[in-house]
Write an enzyme that holds these catalytic residues in place. Structure first.
Site, PDB file in Angstrom:
ATOM      1  N   ASP A 486      32.952  47.341  41.378  1.00  0.00           N
ATOM      2  CA  ASP A 486      32.924  47.097  39.941  1.00  0.00           C
ATOM      3  C   ASP A 486      31.508  46.780  39.487  1.00  0.00           C
ATOM      4  OD1 ASP A 486      33.965  46.767  37.403  1.00  0.00           O
ATOM      5  OD2 ASP A 486      35.592  45.464  38.042  1.00  0.00           O
ATOM      6  N   ASP A 554      39.967  50.278  31.421  1.00  0.00           N
ATOM      7  CA  ASP A 554      40.812  49.096  31.567  1.00  0.00           C
ATOM      8  C   ASP A 554      42.056  49.199  30.698  1.00  0.00           C
ATOM      9  OD1 ASP A 554      39.275  47.897  33.447  1.00  0.00           O
ATOM     10  OD2 ASP A 554      38.323  46.440  32.114  1.00  0.00           O
TER      11      ASP A 554
HETATM   12  C1  GLA Z   1      36.768  44.730  35.271  1.00  0.00           C
HETATM   13  C2  GLA Z   1      37.577  45.887  35.810  1.00  0.00           C
HETATM   14  C3  GLA Z   1      39.031  45.473  35.943  1.00  0.00           C
HETATM   15  C4  GLA Z   1      39.135  44.271  36.843  1.00  0.00           C
HETATM   16  C5  GLA Z   1      38.251  43.157  36.332  1.00  0.00           C
HETATM   17  C6  GLA Z   1      38.188  42.016  37.316  1.00  0.00           C
HETATM   18  O1  GLA Z   1      37.095  44.450  33.969  1.00  0.00           O
HETATM   19  O2  GLA Z   1      37.431  47.004  34.978  1.00  0.00           O
HETATM   20  O3  GLA Z   1      39.795  46.536  36.449  1.00  0.00           O
HETATM   21  O4  GLA Z   1      38.763  44.639  38.152  1.00  0.00           O
HETATM   22  O5  GLA Z   1      36.926  43.597  36.097  1.00  0.00           O
HETATM   23  O6  GLA Z   1      37.404  40.990  36.887  1.00  0.00           O
END
Ligand code: GLA
Length: 748
Positions: A486, A554
């Site tokens: 990430d 997301d």
């Molecule tokens: C980001 C990612 C999510 C999740 C969060 C965790 O927003 O896109 O899928 O992994 O971080 O903090």
């Protein structure tokens, strides 16, 4: 650098003796030609459908390519350059004011003129053909290698440049594009399509005419999350606006995770200049004497068969030549994020594994929250980034034990990491505040949680530390087979406390990032990596040289995902698009959709789940189990087949796409309602594509809940491919909003 000079010298020597000043580069259905003009400059007189005989292509070269004198100048025709350079002589009396390369030489002058030294085919075991055009500035010791790489299984052409400074002092590269093509006159109408969006609504398609005398520029000026607001990819209709099946299209992508810029400029004479490259508008790149720098790869595809064909060529290139494990089938994942967020311990995770195993899932991934200790425990998004050791309170028996729990249930095990970021509330920052990017003399800007910064990946110590921390995670738990990588930040502070080379920051950051990824891949070549960046911020082929898939958004609302995944599929293959079934109401939009709809949408890409299985009803668990079993049977077609977009969701109340196996014997058709419109229960027949006309296909509807009626009277019949493509499948999707249907077609 040594490697570059040796290659350059050998190519230049070979070229000096070369009698042939023309080169033809073929892909299965396209041809590119190159010719050195009287000044020694490489032109690209032709990029189009395949021409077998080079002499034919030459005989038909447009007049402006031939006239080195005043006619071109009067007509305003620029050179159809293979690599357009600022300051180079244009036809007639002018100098090129544009171009993809702009160098301030060591004497302070800004013009360059690249003289081609010949052409060389170099031995490249991974490509069908690899052409290099070596060039040198006519005055300065500044060298450029322009590469073109083609394959025998796709029309994709990889192209990139290498720059080498053999001048006495440092030079500055104001532009250093990977590709800067000035085309010969192609058409008198152009349309430019690209993807735009932001958090939660990535990959929205934007398309408009490119008017005469105007340029369209898409770019990211950031260092991270560079595919979020705009994706480094485009399709340009040459002539009338292309549709899915017809029209001439040049598609392109740039494989770069840092700041980038892509532009298409149509001048008053309809000439087109296309440029793709790393964007150094925030600092001209300083190249020391004796150094060289390689620009990222750009990839071009051209087709006369519309946008669908361009997508399929890019998908094939990605699977066969870019993704580390592009030809393997991806597992069905359960990611813990939306099911547990930060709130878990070993017991809860193991119970989630039980639920996944019961449904037939294959890979359990622990998302954010497993690391950091004491006051830096990652119980929320304010602490712990940088401290990549397991949280002893939540997971007292460690990651190895957890991976073992997964294994004993027949599951693989994966983990979330955010290696490029650090919280100021972490042990790492406390020990090394100078490792975070920061502007000298300015207060530190922070992101998520009010404490998050970006690490300075231009600092080799940071690269070493993060590489060894990632290595230590894998050593502690060899059972890990998947990382979700990430990156939830922008460059909040555009400075390196240690390098003294802030003008190179954007480019060198990405080079440092790739170094960490290279070491990770060298240590564990089998590791599957997901590129995530607050959703789709890393949906690009730079990172996808190291990762196999990406998290497109997301936003997991299935209705929104129809659009998000539709846009992603324009450039990226289904096996790389992670699509997870989540709960209803959806956590991002609060929209309620049936479980069937959520599966029907997620099953058109790399299927996964992101919920707590223990909170599902027995009925839902049973339905999920059946969908997962179906997915396993159609997975080779969905993940590795050819994509045909049948009905666009834009402006309609439904959408449809299909995937066809490469031997045309199996296909899967998805039809998704977006919501009901007036009189729209009966949508027009869905005309299929990509089938073999003379084969008969048995049509079977799948994913039907117990007792539910079907969506197509033809389900169960065997019909010819010809009829399915001519008359289409009659589909009814009127059972309320968000009704959907999936059909499997098997050749008899
Ligand atoms: C980001 C990612 C999510 C999740 C969060 C965790 O927003 O896109 O899928 O992994 O971080 O903090």
């Amino acid at each position: 650098m040594r490697k570059f000079v040796l290659l350059f010298l050998s190519l230049a020597a070979a070229a000096a003796g070369a009698a042939d000043d023309t080169v033809k580069l073929d892909t299965p259905t396209t041809t590119m030609t190159f010719r050195r003009d009287a000044d020694g400059v490489w032109l690209m007189p032709y990029y189009g459908a395949k021409i077998e005989d080079a002499a034919d292509a030459e005989a038909l070269e447009g007049d402006p390519c031939r006239h080195d004198g005043r006619i071109g100048a009067v007509a305003g025709q620029a050179k159809p350059a293979s690599y357009s350079v600022y300051g180079a002589k244009e036809f007639g009396i002018d100098a090129n004011k544009s171009g993809g390369l702009c160098v301030k030489h060591d004497d302070g002058t800004m013009a360059s003129e690249l003289v081609g030294l010949g052409a060389e085919w170099i031995d490249d075991k991974t490509a069908a053909k690899h052409l290099v055009l070596p060039m040198k500035d006519s005055v300065h010791d500044f060298l450029v290698l322009q590469h073109f790489r083609v394959f025998d299984d796709t029309d994709a052409v990889e192209t990139w440049t290498e720059f080498s400074n053999r001048e006495t002092g440092a030079v500055e590269l104001y532009r250093m594009d990977s590709a800067a093509l000035t085309f010969p006159l192609l058409a008198d109408e152009f349309h430019f399509m690209s993807l735009t969006g932001q958090w939660g609504c990535e990959n929205q398609i934007s398309e408009s005419e490119l008017p005469r005398g105007q340029a369209v520029v898409i770019s990211s000026r950031n260092g991270v999350r560079d595919a979020w607001f705009a994706n480094p990819a485009f399709m340009l209709s040459v002539g009338r606006r292309a549709d899915e099946c017809s029209g001439t299209v040049i598609g392109g992508v740039l494989a770069w995770s840092g700041a980038w810029s892509i532009s298409a400029h149509r001048d008053y004479a309809d000439l087109l200049e296309l440029r793709l490259g790393a964007d150094n508008a925030n600092g001209a790149y300083r190249l020391e004497p004796g150094s060289s720098v390689t620009a990222p790869k750009a990839v071009l595809v051209r087709s006369d068969r519309g946008k669908g064909a361009v997508s399929r060529e890019l998908h094939r290139w990605a699977r066969n030549h870019r993704l580390p494990h592009g030809r393997e089938l991806r597992d069905i994942v359960l990611n813990s994020w939306e099911g547990a967020y930060f709130d878990f311990d070993e017991r809860r995770l193991v119970r989630m594994m039980d639920g996944l195993a019961e449904m037939g899932g294959e890979m359990f991934v622990v998302d954010d929250g497993w690391f950091g200790n004491g006051r830096y425990a990652r119980d929320n998004d304010r602490n712990g980034l940088g401290d990549w050791r397991v949280n002893a309170r939540k997971l007292p028996r460690g990651l190895g034990h957890l991976a073992g729990e997964a294994k004993s249930r027949g599951l693989k095990f994966g983990l979330w990491v955010e290696p490029e970021m650090v919280n100021v509330t972490s042990e790492l920052y406390t020990r090394h505040p100078e490792w975070a990017m920061r502007c000298k003399g300015r207060p530190l800007g922070t992101g998520r949680g009010g404490t998050q910064c970006v690490l300075d990946f231009t600092n080799p110590d940071v690269v070493d530390n993060i590489s060894s921390q990632l290595g230590a995670i894998l050593d502690a738990a060899p059972g890990i087979s998947y990382f979700k990588w990430d990156a939830n930040a922008n460059f909040f502070n555009v400075g390196s406390p240690t390098s003294g080379r802030d003008q190179n920051l954007y480019f060198d950051y990405t080079a440092g990032l790739y170094e960490v990824l290279k070491r990770l891949r060298a240590k564990r070549p089998d590791l599957i990596v997901q590129a995530c960046s607050s959703g789709g911020g890393r949906m690009e082929y730079g990172f996808l040289g190291y990762a196999d898939e990406f998290w497109p958004s997301d936003d997991t609302d299935a209705r929104e995902r129809v659009f998000i995944q539709w846009g992603a599929g324009m450039f990226y293959p289904a096996n790389a698009i992670a699509a997870h079934v989540t709960v209803s109401p959806n956590h991002q939009t609060m929209r309620e959709t049936p479980l069937k709809y959520r599966f029907d949408v997620a099953m058109s890409a790399r299927l996964g789940l992101e919920l707590d299985p223990r909170k599902m009803s027995a009925e839902d668990t049973g339905f999920a189990k059946r969908c997962i079993a179906v997915y396993k049977s159609i997975r080779p077609v969905v993940q590795q087949g050819e994509l045909y977009r049948l009905v666009s969701p834009y402006g309609r109340t439904y959408a449809a796409q299909m995937h066809v196996s490469t031997d045309c014997r199996r296909a899967v058709v998805f039809v998704w309602g977006l919501n009901r419109g007036p009189c729209k229960d009966f949508i027009p027949p869905v005309r299929l594509d990509g089938l073999a006309p003379d084969l008969r296909y048995r049509v079977t509807e799948v994913n039907l809940p117990d007792g539910a009626g079907g969506h197509c009277g033809a389900s169960g019949s065997a019909v010819s491919g010809q009829a399915l493509m001519a008359a289409g499948l009659p589909v009814y999707i009127g059972k309320g909003d968000y009704d959907s249907a999936v059909f499997v077609l098997e050749a008899q």
